[in-house]
Write a protein that holds these residues in place. Structure first.
Motif, short mmCIF file in Angstrom:
data_model
loop_
_atom_site.label_atom_id
_atom_site.label_comp_id
_atom_site.label_asym_id
_atom_site.label_seq_id
_atom_site.Cartn_x
_atom_site.Cartn_y
_atom_site.Cartn_z
N ASP A 876 74.26 53.46 49.28
CA ASP A 876 75.69 53.49 48.95
C ASP A 876 76.42 52.27 49.49
O ASP A 876 77.30 51.70 48.83
N LYS A 877 76.04 51.87 50.71
CA LYS A 877 76.69 50.71 51.32
C LYS A 877 76.41 49.44 50.51
O LYS A 877 77.30 48.62 50.28
N PHE A 878 75.16 49.30 50.07
CA PHE A 878 74.81 48.12 49.27
C PHE A 878 75.40 48.23 47.86
O PHE A 878 75.82 47.24 47.27
N LYS A 909 72.03 42.47 42.31
CA LYS A 909 73.39 42.57 41.82
C LYS A 909 73.99 41.16 41.80
O LYS A 909 73.38 40.20 42.28
N GLU A 910 75.19 41.03 41.29
CA GLU A 910 75.86 39.74 41.31
C GLU A 910 76.18 39.37 42.75
O GLU A 910 76.86 40.11 43.46
N LYS A 911 75.63 38.25 43.18
CA LYS A 911 75.88 37.67 44.51
C LYS A 911 75.28 38.49 45.66
O LYS A 911 75.54 38.17 46.82
N SER A 912 74.48 39.49 45.38
CA SER A 912 73.79 40.21 46.46
C SER A 912 72.52 40.84 45.92
O SER A 912 72.45 41.25 44.76
N THR A 913 71.52 40.90 46.79
CA THR A 913 70.22 41.48 46.43
C THR A 913 69.67 42.24 47.61
O THR A 913 69.70 41.75 48.76
N LEU A 914 69.16 43.42 47.34
CA LEU A 914 68.46 44.21 48.35
C LEU A 914 66.97 44.00 48.15
O LEU A 914 66.45 44.23 47.05
N GLY A 972 57.69 48.35 56.75
CA GLY A 972 58.30 47.29 55.97
C GLY A 972 59.74 47.08 56.39
O GLY A 972 60.14 47.42 57.51
N TRP A 973 60.52 46.56 55.47
CA TRP A 973 61.92 46.25 55.75
C TRP A 973 62.77 46.51 54.50
O TRP A 973 62.27 46.49 53.37
N MET A 974 64.07 46.70 54.74
CA MET A 974 65.08 46.59 53.70
C MET A 974 66.02 45.47 54.14
O MET A 974 66.66 45.57 55.19
N ILE A 975 66.08 44.40 53.36
CA ILE A 975 66.82 43.20 53.73
C ILE A 975 67.85 42.89 52.65
O ILE A 975 67.51 42.90 51.45
N VAL A 976 69.06 42.63 53.07
CA VAL A 976 70.13 42.31 52.13
C VAL A 976 70.38 40.80 52.15
O VAL A 976 70.66 40.22 53.20
N ILE A 977 70.26 40.19 50.98
CA ILE A 977 70.61 38.77 50.80
C ILE A 977 71.94 38.74 50.06
O ILE A 977 72.06 39.26 48.94
N LYS A 978 72.90 38.11 50.68
CA LYS A 978 74.26 38.19 50.13
C LYS A 978 74.97 36.85 50.25
O LYS A 978 74.84 36.15 51.25
N GLU A 979 75.70 36.48 49.20
CA GLU A 979 76.51 35.26 49.24
C GLU A 979 77.91 35.61 49.74
O GLU A 979 78.58 36.48 49.17
N ASN A 980 78.30 34.93 50.81
CA ASN A 980 79.62 35.21 51.39
C ASN A 980 80.68 34.28 50.82
O ASN A 980 80.41 33.19 50.35
#
Length: 980
Positions: A876-878, A909-914, A972-980
């Motif tokens: 939900d947060k992502f 997603k646009e400008k963010s990826t999990l 493993g991991w869950m990593i959020v790549i996000k454009e600020n």
């Protein structure tokens, strides 16, 4: 003779006042009025069980509630028994428990063992001075266990007297009301002796009611063959008429599960009783009054019997045939239902389109060759499985074809008469082709349905005597569409380079395989012309596959899968045949083209299952949105018969809807609760509904069903005992009607299936009624690991693939090992992704890290210590809703790990990826994320790479693009790549 045998003993309900699992379900209540050292009672118990003299008889002092040691029983038989005992408390009440048992086996699969009689040789009470003990009543532990009135047997003398009064009759016909289902087949009930042979039936019904009554056939002097019933019209004094067409005999005629007409031959062995259930579906327009007519019973070689029918129709109009009162057997007519039999297109599927010899369906195309077999099969699903593209992926390298090899090792050469499309409808297309050679004709009739199911009937007809070295079906598959294999003794995973398989139907539920990749595949099944769906889930060995006469060929047939040239060849051979002129062999098979539709990832993120009955506010607080109500719960108490507490169920569902929650219920076909109102009408149908078996199981089954059945799931807390269904039958018609009723009157949002014991036709009908008028019709399927001896070593996904087109979610994995299984096993047997589905993990909560790369969590609140809520919270947060899933299996996935043992799936997603990472390495490994920033649409200069804190999953951490990321084994991991 009517009235000559009045009821002497009162039968009462014990209201669960003793423990049946130690004392049994039945007792006689005695009253000792006089003092004495020995008391005597002769009990006319009229028992239906055989050899009662071998069962223990216990006497209990009602005052102390203790078993009396000094007892003996004499002259014990099915009609009566004499009991001597020491009245330890003097005058008073005593209980005689005459069927005590002990429960053995698993709690959910118990077996009642009746305590053996052991005469008391230590006690020598003076029986000649015994004081009388009056039999006041016979009690059953509760109403469910009562033998009264239909299981209280007539004595041998009573039966013989009745027979002798009708010396001209080879068989007797008794009439019986619907409220008293005939239960015994070896004895007449005492009730019929008291009633006498009336040759008439009278009843009262409402207008439009699905009325039912019984004819009890007793073969008094000889075997009876082909018993049938015919009817006259019913007329009243005012000249009104009810046509004979509304009357039928459920046991002899009806409509089968597939919509075909059913005509059954009913034979009655000598001295056996057969119930015939007569259905009278009265017109709503019938005028009130008393109608008279006849039912005529005929058998081969004996005189007919005519029964007069007097049916009084009231002014009351029955609502929906009276199905709101199922205890009146008003739903028996459901067994002949054709509801939802039309082969219509069900969403998300689209109408079939035929262009020349190519048939287009959702995301796929099939081109038919001149011989009627597939020339090419194509899929158009994207590698991510989230959409449909314009670029085809070919499944075949060349057309599927038969090799018919003569004794000189040369193939027969065929001439084709051309493909003729015999039916073109939105939901199904059918075609036929005749192929001719000098020695054989090959007639092909085939069909394709809008979901991708193909069925082939292939008939070889010998024009003259011919010896054949082999008949083989070749399926040449593109290697790019054959990465994985599942079936034929292989667990789901990477396809082996070669496979050699032989038929072993006695122990193996195997007749084909699925071969494919994520976005293209084919499942096939080789079938006999008399194919019958075998039993599954623990019961395969009791009703296995029928070895196909053609494909199996007495064990000569088999399958080889191997690389041949540019193809992966599935070579289905059958071995030598000698056919005489006029002989026919059927080489039938089915195909399923996978995937069935794109993946609906948004459904996965927004529908979070809570698999337990609980308070609705408690459930809502977890974040779950969809509740599964199992059986053995207050609103769905008994297994596969969700009609007992339907008012309570509706109240719960109405409240759930008001809180924004959906509710699905457990209701499947495999076994049926003994609480079903129709239990004994269904038993009267022989083995049409219930499977043959060795009997046993819980005491109720042994005492009331008797023999020849398979005992199934049992719930000790409510003593719900089920019986295994036989397979495909008219019960599936009832099942469809029942679902329709639950949607309309209770408001269920779907069903939870615990394995499946019905075919795809029934599944389509179920989906149709569940989704009527905008209802969601959500179906999820659970399966335990079928790869074991009891289940015939099949794969759950392979076994149930024909149902996948109509499912919304899978819950596979009971008894699966998520730690030792590789990613290819997850992909094929757990995730559902190659079929357009998504799933959840089950056994011990699964593996959270590995599950995430397939978009899976476990299910609330099923597994201790595996709470999915922290992951849901991160979803939900992502903002998983609206994201695009790109799996590790996609070649151009923008995020890779550089390590084949650590896999990455992204949710873009646009400008963010999990990014979800999962390791199959045996030790800690360090990986770097290889990121295609352009494909992600993220400026690396403005990007942050963070691992959010997720309870029981990972600590918070910040990474740089070039950092080594340590991945622990099996995590493993869950990593959020996000454009600020």
């Amino acid at each position: 003779m009517k009235g000559a045998f009045s009821q002497q003993i009162k039968y009462t309900n014990g209201n669960d006042s003793w423990n049946p699992d130690s004392l049994g379900n039945h007792r006689a209540v005695l009253q000792v009025s006089n003092a004495g050292k020995v008391a005597k009672a002769t009990i006319d118990w009229r028992r239906r069980d055989t050899k009662p003299e071998l069962k223990a008889i216990w006497v209990v002092d009602a005052r102390t509630n203790k078993i009396i040691k000094n007892t003996n029983a004499t002259d014990v038989n099915r009609e009566q028994g004499t009991v001597y005992f020491e009245p330890t408390s003097g005058p008073g009440t005593y209980y005689v428990y005459y069927m005590p048992y002990q429960v053995e086996g698993r709690s959910n699969y118990p077996n009642a063992q009746y305590v053996k009689n052991q005469p008391n040789t230590q006690w020598s009470g003076a029986t000649q001075n015994a004081v009388p003990a009056l039999v006041k009543e016979i009690q059953s532990i509760n109403a469910m266990n009562s033998f009264y009135p239909m299981e209280v047997i007539a004595t041998a003398k009573e039966t013989q007297t009745l027979i002798s009064q009708h010396p001209q009759k080879d068989y007797l016909v008794f009439t019986e009301d619907r409220i008293n289902p005939i239960k015994m087949t070896d004895d007449l009930p005492q009730r019929w002796i008291a009633k006498g042979l009336t040759n008439s039936f009278s009843g009262t019904a409402s207008k439009g009611e699905n009325y039912a009554f019984q004819l009890g056939i007793y073969a008094a002097k000889k075997d009876l063959n082909d018993v049938r019933v015919s009817f006259s019209s019913l007329k009243n004094k005012a000249g009104n008429s009810i046509p004979s067409s509304v009357l039928s005999c459920l046991n002899t005629d009806g409509t089968n599960w597939d919509g075909s007409k059913l005509h059954k031959v009913v034979d009655v062995p000598k001295l056996k009783v057969q119930a015939l259930w007569i259905l009278a579906n009265l017109p709503a327009t019938a005028a009130a009054g008393t109608y008279s007519g006849t039912a005529t019973v005929t058998t081969k070689g004996t005189a007919s019997n005519t029964i007069k029918i007097n049916l009084t129709v009231s002014n009351t109009l029955a609502k929906e045939g009276g199905i709101n009162e199922p205890w009146k057997q008003t739903r028996l007519t459901w067994l002949n239902s054709t509801l939802a039999q039309k082969n219509e297109v069900i969403a998300p599927y689209i109408p079939l389109v035929v262009t020349d010899k190519t048939i287009a369906l959702l995301g796929r195309k099939v081109t038919v060759n001149k011989d009627g077999l597939p020339a090419q099969i194509q899929t158009f699903f994207t590698p991510e499985m989230t959409g449909i593209s314009s670029t085809p992926k070919n499944i075949l390298t060349e057309p599927i074809h038969f090799h018919v090899i003569k004794s000189n090792n040369k193939d027969l050469v065929w001439k084709n008469e051309g493909v003729v499309f015999t039916e073109t409808k939105p939901g199904i297309v059918k075609w036929a082709t005749k192929n001719i050679s000098d020695s054989l004709d090959m007639d092909i009739n085939a069909s394709l349905e809008s979901d991708g199911f193909m069925s082939y009937t292939v008939r070889f007809l010998a024009k003259n005597d011919i010896k054949l070295n082999d008949i083989r079906l070749h399926m040449p598959i593109q290697p790019a569409a054959a990465k994985y294999l599942m079936g034929l003794g292989q667990k789901g995973g990477t396809r082996p380079d070669s496979l050699n398989w032989k038929w072993e139907v006695a122990t193996k539920n195997q007749d084909g395989a699925w071969i494919g990749d994520v976005n293209a595949g084919i499942q096939y099944s080789l079938r006999d012309q008399h194919y019958i769906r075998p039993l599954n889930t623990n019961f395969y060995l009791q009703k296995p596959l029928l070895l196909p006469t053609s494909w199996g060929n007495e064990g000569k047939g088999g399958i080889q899968i191997f690389k041949k040239g540019a193809a992966v060849l599935a070579d289905n051979y059958s071995g030598e045949h000698f056919m005489k002129k006029g002989d026919t062999l059927y080489y039938n098979f089915t195909l399923l083209i996978t995937p069935f539709h794109p993946i609906n990832t948004d459904f996965q993120w927004s529908n979070r299952f809570y698999h337990k009955y609980n308070k609705l506010d408690t459930i809502k607080a977890t974040g779950a949105t969809l509740i599964n109500i199992h059986h053995a719960t207050p609103i769905n108490p008994v297994i596969n018969y969700p009609f007992i507490a339907h008012k309570e169920m509706k109240s719960y569902i109405d409240e759930a809807h008001s809180k924004g929650l959906k509710v699905k219920i457990y209701n499947t076909v495999r076994e049926l609760s003994n609480s079903a109102y129709e239990t004994f009408p269904l038993r009267s149908l022989g083995h049409e509904i219930y499977s043959t078996g060795k009997g046993g199981g819980y005491s109720w089954l042994q005492e009331h069903v008797g023999t020849d059945y398979i005992a199934a799931w049992y719930v000790p807390e409510i003593k719900d005992a089920a019986i295994v269904n036989s397979g495909m039958s008219r019960w599936h018609n009832y099942y469809v009607e029942g679902m329709n009723w639950l949607v309309k009157h209770v408001g269920i949002d779907g069903i939870y299936l615990d394995d499946v014991a019905f075919d795809r036709t029934t599944m389509k009908r179920i989906k149709t009624v569940l989704t009527q008028n905008g209802h969601p019709g959500i179906i999820d399927l659970h399966s335990a690991n079928q790869y074991n001896k009891s289940d015939g070593f099949n794969n759950s996904a392979n076994l149930y693939m024909e149902h996948f087109p109509y499912l919304n979610r899978l819950w596979f994995g009971e008894y699966f090992d998520y730690e030792k299984s590789g990613p290819d096993f997850f992909m094929t047997e757990v995730s559902g992704i190659p079929f357009g589905l998504m799933g959840e993990m089950l056994q011990d909560g699964g593996n959270a890290w590995r599950g995430m790369i397939y978009g899976m969590t476990n299910r609330m609140p099923w597994s201790d210590g595996a709470d999915p809520r922290p992951i849901w919270k991160e979803w939900d947060k992502f903002g998983m809703q609206g994201s695009k899933m790109i799996g590790y299996w996609v070649e151009n996935n923008p995020v890779k790990t550089g390590n084949p043992e650590v896999l990455a799936t992204i949710y873009k997603k646009e400008k963010s990826t999990l990014v979800a990472l999962a390791s199959w390495a045996k030790e800690d490994v360090k990986i770097k994320l290889n990121i295609d920033w352009k494909a992600l649409g993220i400026d690396p200069a403005k990007a942050t790479i963070t691992a959010p804190d997720i309870k029981n999953f990972q600590p918070a951490q910040v990474f740089n693009a070039n950092d080594d990321i340590t991945v622990a084994p099996r995590k493993g991991w869950m990593i959020v790549i996000k454009e600020n």
